[in-house]
Design an enzyme around this catalytic site. Structure first.
Site, PDB file in Angstrom:
ATOM      1  N   HIS A 183      -9.383   2.989  -2.392  1.00  9.63           N
ATOM      2  CA  HIS A 183      -8.073   2.694  -1.951  1.00  9.63           C
ATOM      3  C   HIS A 183      -7.367   1.870  -2.854  1.00  9.63           C
ATOM      4  O   HIS A 183      -7.528   0.596  -2.705  1.00  9.63           O
ATOM      5  CB  HIS A 183      -8.231   2.258  -0.419  1.00  9.63           C
ATOM      6  CG  HIS A 183      -6.864   1.652   0.217  1.00  9.63           C
ATOM      7  ND1 HIS A 183      -5.513   2.450  -0.458  1.00  9.63           N
ATOM      8  CD2 HIS A 183      -6.503   0.893   1.111  1.00  9.63           C
ATOM      9  CE1 HIS A 183      -4.458   1.693   0.324  1.00  9.63           C
ATOM     10  NE2 HIS A 183      -5.008   0.752   1.368  1.00  9.63           N
TER      11      HIS A 183
ATOM     12  N   CYS B 121       0.766  -1.333  -0.020  1.00  8.32           N
ATOM     13  CA  CYS B 121      -0.105   0.057  -0.076  1.00  8.32           C
ATOM     14  C   CYS B 121       0.858   1.150  -0.121  1.00  8.32           C
ATOM     15  O   CYS B 121       0.272   2.350  -0.353  1.00  8.32           O
ATOM     16  CB  CYS B 121      -1.002   0.028   1.114  1.00  8.32           C
ATOM     17  SG  CYS B 121      -2.216  -1.177   1.308  1.00  8.32           S
TER      18      CYS B 121
END
Length: 367
Positions: free
Chosen positions: A320, A85
């Protein structure tokens, strides 16, 4: 004397929820338009490399594939970065290091994720695909991110009520914001798919998503998403009057893999310690809002003023896209500071937590 890397252009796609808006667009088709857009804003220089973060894509050096798809020419190489991420932000830090060393003069860096088209992976001889690659080896904690967010909320005393209120804030701010100057329309869309009007009463009714009786829900967690973002970095001496964000310092650190959401805390502290800057001096903070619990635990520990954090909403509302999201927060900083005309010297901070126990952070200054 080292070169000073400056972000002089920053764009992103609209962000789509996985399986919906961009369900048929592969990662290179998401990345190519934003790569081309930022390169066009620095057309007085030739792109020398493309550094692209990605987590779940098809392999084959996605950065090179995307550079070719963007029409940059056969001479432009490309390197793909995987820090999960944190990949998009880590890619920008790597590009900045190349410029600071004097090796390159224009790098396009960012990230992309197409969760909708990511291949399923199967171990040889296994009956079916595995859900995800390990974040840590056997013998180390390796929680999924949802249960890890729940553990962090418990460890840091972040209540369900605060999480829901923060998620409500993210959607409300995103709905009120105008992102048109940073967005490159892709796939017939020119706006983010997810932000919506939420009621606190609705959020309060949602059941826990990961741990029975827990506080982390679908409402205060970010969705799996598709999208891309990219920036153009050049040495300060070559920006030719273009306003931008000077990359002052960056850090990638490790932390306890059982609490990966904590990673931004030591990463930010390292950046601030190296530069002598305090949180009070930072005008704008963009942290990847993977979970409200994680954002609140981190901002509590850093004593960050929440009014300066994700002031136009974040991943809880927008989405996201894992490999892209670290570059999305830099694009958001660029809009909040450079596009908004912040005075020279204004400071901005970008950060992300990473599965497996990593934190990535970068400090920028308006020039």
């Amino acid at each position: 004397m080292s070169e000073q890397p400056v972000v002089v252009a920053a764009r992103r796609t609209p962000i789509g929820t996985a399986g919906h808006a961009y369900r048929s667009l592969t990662a290179d088709r998401l990345a190519a338009p934003v790569i081309a857009a930022v390169a066009a804003e620095v057309s007085h220089l030739a792109v020398e490399d493309v550094v692209l973060g990605n987590c779940m894509g098809p392999g084959g050096n996605l950065a090179r594939v995307s550079a070719l798809a963007a029409g940059l020419g056969h001479e432009v190489p490309g390197v793909t970065v995987d820090r999960q991420c944190g990949s998009g932000l880590a890619a920008i830090l790597l590009a900045g290091q190349a410029i600071r060393a004097g090796d390159l003069e224009l790098v396009v860096a960012g990230g992309v994720e197409s969760a909708s088209t990511a291949p399923l992976r199967t171990m040889r001889g296994a009956a079916g695909p595995y859900p995800r690659a390990p974040f840590a080896p056997e013998g180390h904690p390796d929680p999924d991110m949802g249960p890890a967010a729940e553990a962090l909320a418990t460890a840091r005393g972040v209540s369900r009520e605060r999480q829901d209120a923060y998620a409500h804030r993210s959607h409300t701010l995103a709905l009120a914001a105008d992102f048109s100057e940073e967005i490159v329309p892709v796939g017939g869309r020119s706006a983010d798919e997810r932000p919506r009007a939420l009621r606190m009463a609705t959020l309060a009714r949602l059941p826990s998503a990961f741990v029975p009786g827990g506080t982390v829900t679908a409402g205060n967690s970010s969705p799996i998403s598709d999208g891309a973002a990219a920036v153009a970095l050049v040495p300060d001496r070559l920006r030719e009057g273009l306003p931008g964000l000077r990359l002052v310092a960056g850090a990638v650190v490790g932390c306890d893999p059982s609490l990966p959401g904590w990673g931004p805390v030591p990463a930010v502290r390292r950046v601030l310690g190296r530069t002598g800057v305090t949180m009070e001096q930072v005008a704008a903070v963009e942290i990847v809002e993977a979970f409200a619990a994680q954002v609140l635990a981190v901002t509590d520990a850093l004593e960050a003023d929440l009014d300066r954090v994700c002031a136009q909403g974040g991943a809880l509302a927008l989405g996201h896209p894992w490999g892209a999201t670290g570059a999305v927060v830099v694009t958001r900083l660029f809009s909040r500071l450079v596009r908004a005309g912040a005075p020279q010297g204004t400071l901005g901070l970008a950060a992300a937590a990473v599965g497996g126990g990593l934190g990535v952070a970068a400090l920028f200054e308006v020039v």
